[in-house]
Design a protein around this motif. Structure first.
Motif, PDB file in Angstrom:
ATOM      1  N   TYR A 169      18.244  43.514  31.111  1.00 39.50           N
ATOM      2  CA  TYR A 169      17.928  42.024  31.392  1.00 39.50           C
ATOM      3  C   TYR A 169      18.442  41.640  32.014  1.00 39.50           C
ATOM      4  O   TYR A 169      18.061  39.912  32.660  1.00 39.50           O
ATOM      5  CB  TYR A 169      18.257  41.308  29.939  1.00 39.50           C
ATOM      6  CG  TYR A 169      17.425  41.788  28.353  1.00 39.50           C
ATOM      7  CD1 TYR A 169      16.768  43.184  28.516  1.00 39.50           C
ATOM      8  CD2 TYR A 169      16.095  40.809  28.272  1.00 39.50           C
ATOM      9  CE1 TYR A 169      15.252  43.247  27.572  1.00 39.50           C
ATOM     10  CE2 TYR A 169      15.143  40.926  27.420  1.00 39.50           C
ATOM     11  CZ  TYR A 169      14.984  42.304  26.749  1.00 39.50           C
ATOM     12  OH  TYR A 169      13.838  42.325  26.270  1.00 39.50           O
ATOM     13  N   GLY A 170      19.391  41.595  32.687  1.00 40.16           N
ATOM     14  CA  GLY A 170      21.117  41.330  34.050  1.00 40.16           C
ATOM     15  C   GLY A 170      22.388  41.553  33.355  1.00 40.16           C
ATOM     16  O   GLY A 170      22.417  42.619  32.755  1.00 40.16           O
ATOM     17  N   GLY A 171      23.108  40.789  34.270  1.00 45.42           N
ATOM     18  CA  GLY A 171      24.519  40.965  33.413  1.00 45.42           C
ATOM     19  C   GLY A 171      25.532  39.807  33.965  1.00 45.42           C
ATOM     20  O   GLY A 171      24.524  38.659  34.869  1.00 45.42           O
ATOM     21  N   LEU A 172      26.407  40.102  33.531  1.00 41.90           N
ATOM     22  CA  LEU A 172      27.704  38.575  33.594  1.00 41.90           C
ATOM     23  C   LEU A 172      28.671  39.128  34.790  1.00 41.90           C
ATOM     24  O   LEU A 172      29.214  40.386  34.122  1.00 41.90           O
ATOM     25  CB  LEU A 172      27.921  38.253  32.596  1.00 41.90           C
ATOM     26  CG  LEU A 172      29.014  37.261  32.802  1.00 41.90           C
ATOM     27  CD1 LEU A 172      28.461  35.842  33.139  1.00 41.90           C
ATOM     28  CD2 LEU A 172      29.761  36.716  31.051  1.00 41.90           C
ATOM     29  N   TRP A 173      28.819  38.141  35.784  1.00 39.33           N
ATOM     30  CA  TRP A 173      29.142  39.200  36.730  1.00 39.33           C
ATOM     31  C   TRP A 173      30.756  38.387  37.428  1.00 39.33           C
ATOM     32  O   TRP A 173      30.628  37.211  37.074  1.00 39.33           O
ATOM     33  CB  TRP A 173      28.432  39.358  38.377  1.00 39.33           C
ATOM     34  CG  TRP A 173      28.764  39.394  39.724  1.00 39.33           C
ATOM     35  CD1 TRP A 173      29.598  39.041  40.669  1.00 39.33           C
ATOM     36  CD2 TRP A 173      29.906  40.521  39.800  1.00 39.33           C
ATOM     37  NE1 TRP A 173      30.520  39.462  41.375  1.00 39.33           N
ATOM     38  CE2 TRP A 173      30.542  40.970  41.403  1.00 39.33           C
ATOM     39  CE3 TRP A 173      30.144  42.293  38.985  1.00 39.33           C
ATOM     40  CZ2 TRP A 173      30.866  41.640  42.007  1.00 39.33           C
ATOM     41  CZ3 TRP A 173      30.638  43.053  39.355  1.00 39.33           C
ATOM     42  CH2 TRP A 173      30.964  42.788  41.664  1.00 39.33           C
ATOM     43  N   HIS A 174      31.467  39.349  37.354  1.00 37.58           N
ATOM     44  CA  HIS A 174      33.312  38.569  37.342  1.00 37.58           C
ATOM     45  C   HIS A 174      33.724  38.786  38.124  1.00 37.58           C
ATOM     46  O   HIS A 174      34.667  39.822  38.172  1.00 37.58           O
ATOM     47  CB  HIS A 174      33.696  38.921  36.146  1.00 37.58           C
ATOM     48  CG  HIS A 174      35.025  38.723  36.218  1.00 37.58           C
ATOM     49  ND1 HIS A 174      35.495  37.418  36.663  1.00 37.58           N
ATOM     50  CD2 HIS A 174      36.424  39.102  35.370  1.00 37.58           C
ATOM     51  CE1 HIS A 174      36.826  37.291  36.828  1.00 37.58           C
ATOM     52  NE2 HIS A 174      37.150  38.429  36.036  1.00 37.58           N
ATOM     53  N   SER A 175      33.362  38.093  40.264  1.00 42.41           N
ATOM     54  CA  SER A 175      33.548  39.398  40.873  1.00 42.41           C
ATOM     55  C   SER A 175      35.405  39.406  40.991  1.00 42.41           C
ATOM     56  O   SER A 175      35.818  40.238  41.820  1.00 42.41           O
ATOM     57  CB  SER A 175      33.109  37.736  42.313  1.00 42.41           C
ATOM     58  OG  SER A 175      34.249  36.924  42.109  1.00 42.41           O
ATOM     59  N   ARG A 176      36.515  38.547  40.775  1.00 38.25           N
ATOM     60  CA  ARG A 176      37.726  38.858  41.090  1.00 38.25           C
ATOM     61  C   ARG A 176      38.353  39.735  39.508  1.00 38.25           C
ATOM     62  O   ARG A 176      40.007  40.007  39.970  1.00 38.25           O
ATOM     63  CB  ARG A 176      38.562  37.186  40.240  1.00 38.25           C
ATOM     64  CG  ARG A 176      38.439  35.681  41.247  1.00 38.25           C
ATOM     65  CD  ARG A 176      38.911  35.109  40.923  1.00 38.25           C
ATOM     66  NE  ARG A 176      40.445  34.907  40.448  1.00 38.25           N
ATOM     67  CZ  ARG A 176      40.914  33.861  39.113  1.00 38.25           C
ATOM     68  NH1 ARG A 176      39.557  33.634  38.830  1.00 38.25           N
ATOM     69  NH2 ARG A 176      42.043  34.328  39.272  1.00 38.25           N
ATOM     70  N   GLY A 177      37.510  40.371  39.001  1.00 39.68           N
ATOM     71  CA  GLY A 177      38.461  41.206  38.100  1.00 39.68           C
ATOM     72  C   GLY A 177      37.891  42.463  38.806  1.00 39.68           C
ATOM     73  O   GLY A 177      37.336  42.578  40.242  1.00 39.68           O
ATOM     74  N   GLY A 178      38.602  43.659  38.423  1.00 37.31           N
ATOM     75  CA  GLY A 178      38.494  44.805  38.976  1.00 37.31           C
ATOM     76  C   GLY A 178      39.631  45.890  38.314  1.00 37.31           C
ATOM     77  O   GLY A 178      39.649  46.275  36.840  1.00 37.31           O
ATOM     78  N   THR A 179      39.926  46.511  39.075  1.00 35.53           N
ATOM     79  CA  THR A 179      40.877  48.029  38.955  1.00 35.53           C
ATOM     80  C   THR A 179      42.733  47.603  39.413  1.00 35.53           C
ATOM     81  O   THR A 179      42.648  47.211  40.216  1.00 35.53           O
ATOM     82  CB  THR A 179      40.802  48.827  39.269  1.00 35.53           C
ATOM     83  OG1 THR A 179      40.608  49.285  40.164  1.00 35.53           O
ATOM     84  CG2 THR A 179      39.276  49.281  38.004  1.00 35.53           C
TER      85      THR A 179
END
Length: 417
Positions: A169-179
């Motif tokens: 249905y979509g998604g929540l995007w958190h651009s500053r996150g990562g690994t």
């Protein structure tokens, strides 16, 4: 020794004979101002910030094995600040800011990669919940964007968008996150603490915690007794056992959390992706392996290995989300011992014993919390008052019922046992 491109080049041209050990290997002194039990990410970060932020260098970190040999060296390396509840939101926001400045602060390449975290939603209710969480994140000052199914398809076209049972249905995007590279984080903090005079003592297991008239006086170890004015316990899945040495019983259960990595593949997954209808998360490492994990094994254990039914469950979730993963061969798996609190949120607090401090209950959030946890725990130990971002991580919330923070319903839930 400081790192630089020129240093790497000159060492490479001269046979790499000029490198020095990153930290000393000292024998324990009879007495310290502060002893930190646990040489993982949180313990090493605590020692670093005690020295850097508070000028406290008569400090020892005691590790029963080798530095970074516990959970900080066996996890899926995800960094994020997409929490929604007051208390957690402020803390992880602060921790992410520390992540973003970590390499410059430590002069150490921790391979921080802000590739973005995408949480998928698979129902109207889940999408509404992610919208609320995203608004909370933005109010906190962090980034969040609610994506449509078409926007998700553009970012991650390899997912199964035709799945009738779990539609996207979509998604929540958190651009500053990562690994980030888990080992490098431990090594960077160890090196930084050692440079400031902290003693990092390996192969030194704590076998007892000494108290007198309600106050901590030191610890007993396999390398002799060590006196200390203050003692911090930050040992992840072993929290209950070590606290028991001081006669404490914690609201903590230790469970196994498994993770997996495939053979090295060409770059195919650019982000961290989580499956909303099963506890599954995946990213691709710099070496090409797909790194993924899922739920706890759901039985209390101190064994750093998992069971086959949970392995099957995680693989099923992987195949449901992205059938292409079925072509990859699993290279290895491992298990970490998770200290699960009843409400799924951590504890950073004083104990009923004067001079004894506790840092535990990180559940699924231990790695991403490393810098924030170390900073806040150092503040508590040095100043005997809570650091504002961690002010709600109090131990007494489980006895009073006030301030319970059930972020995801992923705690141990002792009331159900």
């Amino acid at each position: 020794m400081r790192f630089s491109g020129l240093k790497v080049l000159t060492q490479g041209l001269t046979g790499n004979r000029g490198w020095r050990p990153h930290w000393r290997d000292p024998a324990p002194k009879p007495e310290y101002d502060i002893v930190i039990i646990g040489g993982g990410g949180h313990g090493l970060a605590t020692a670093f910030y005690l020295a850097k932020e508070h000028g406290l260098t008569n400090v020892a970190v005691l590790e029963k094995g080798y530095l970074g040999g516990g959970n900080v060296g066996r996890n899926t390396t995800i960094v994020r600040a997409n929490y929604g509840l007051p208390g957690n939101s402020e803390f992880y926001s602060h921790s992410l800011k520390l992540w973003e400045g970590m390499e410059q602060e430590l002069n150490f390449n921790t391979m921080m990669s802000q590739r973005g975290v995408l949480n998928l939603c698979h129902s109207d209710g889940q999408r509404d919940a992610f919208a609320r969480r995203g608004n909370a994140m933005r109010n906190q000052g962090d980034d969040a964007e609610l994506l449509t199914p078409d926007q998700v398809r553009e970012k991650v076209p390899y997912l199964d968008f035709d799945n009738g049972r779990f539609p996207i249905y979509g998604g929540l995007w958190h651009s500053r996150g990562g690994t980030a590279r888990h080992d490098a984080v431990a090594w960077g903090y160890a090196r930084g603490a050692d440079q400031r005079g902290v003693d990092l003592i390996q192969n030194c297991e704590v076998t007892g915690i000494d108290t007198e008239a309600g106050r901590v006086t030191g610890v007993q170890t396999t390398r002799g007794a060590i006196r200390a004015k203050k003692v911090g316990v930050v040992v992840a899945g072993r929290s209950g056992q070590v606290a028991g040495l001081a006669g404490m019983r914690l609201p903590i259960e230790s469970h196994v959390l498994q993770a997996f990595v495939t053979e090295g593949l060409k770059p195919c997954i650019d982000h961290v992706v989580t499956f909303g209808m099963g506890h599954f998360y995946i990213s691709q490492s710099d070496k090409g392996g797909l790194v993924f994990g899922g739920d706890l094994d759901f039985y209390a254990s101190y064994a750093a290995r998992g069971n086959l039914p949970m392995q099957e469950h995680v693989m099923e979730a992987a195949m449901t989300l992205m059938p292409m993963i079925g072509k990859a061969r699993v290279l290895r798996s491992w298990g970490g011992i998770m200290d699960m609190s009843p409400d799924g949120s951590p504890i950073i607090d004083r104990t009923g014993i004067d001079g004894l401090y506790l840092n535990c209950g990180w559940c699924y959030g231990g790695f991403k919390a490393v810098p924030g946890s170390g900073f806040s725990f150092a503040h508590l130990i040095a100043q005997d008052r809570h650091h504002d971002p961690a002010a709600r991580f109090r131990l007494d919330r489980f006895s009073t019922g006030r301030g319970i923070m059930d972020e995801e319903g992923t705690g141990a839930q002792h009331n159900l046992h």
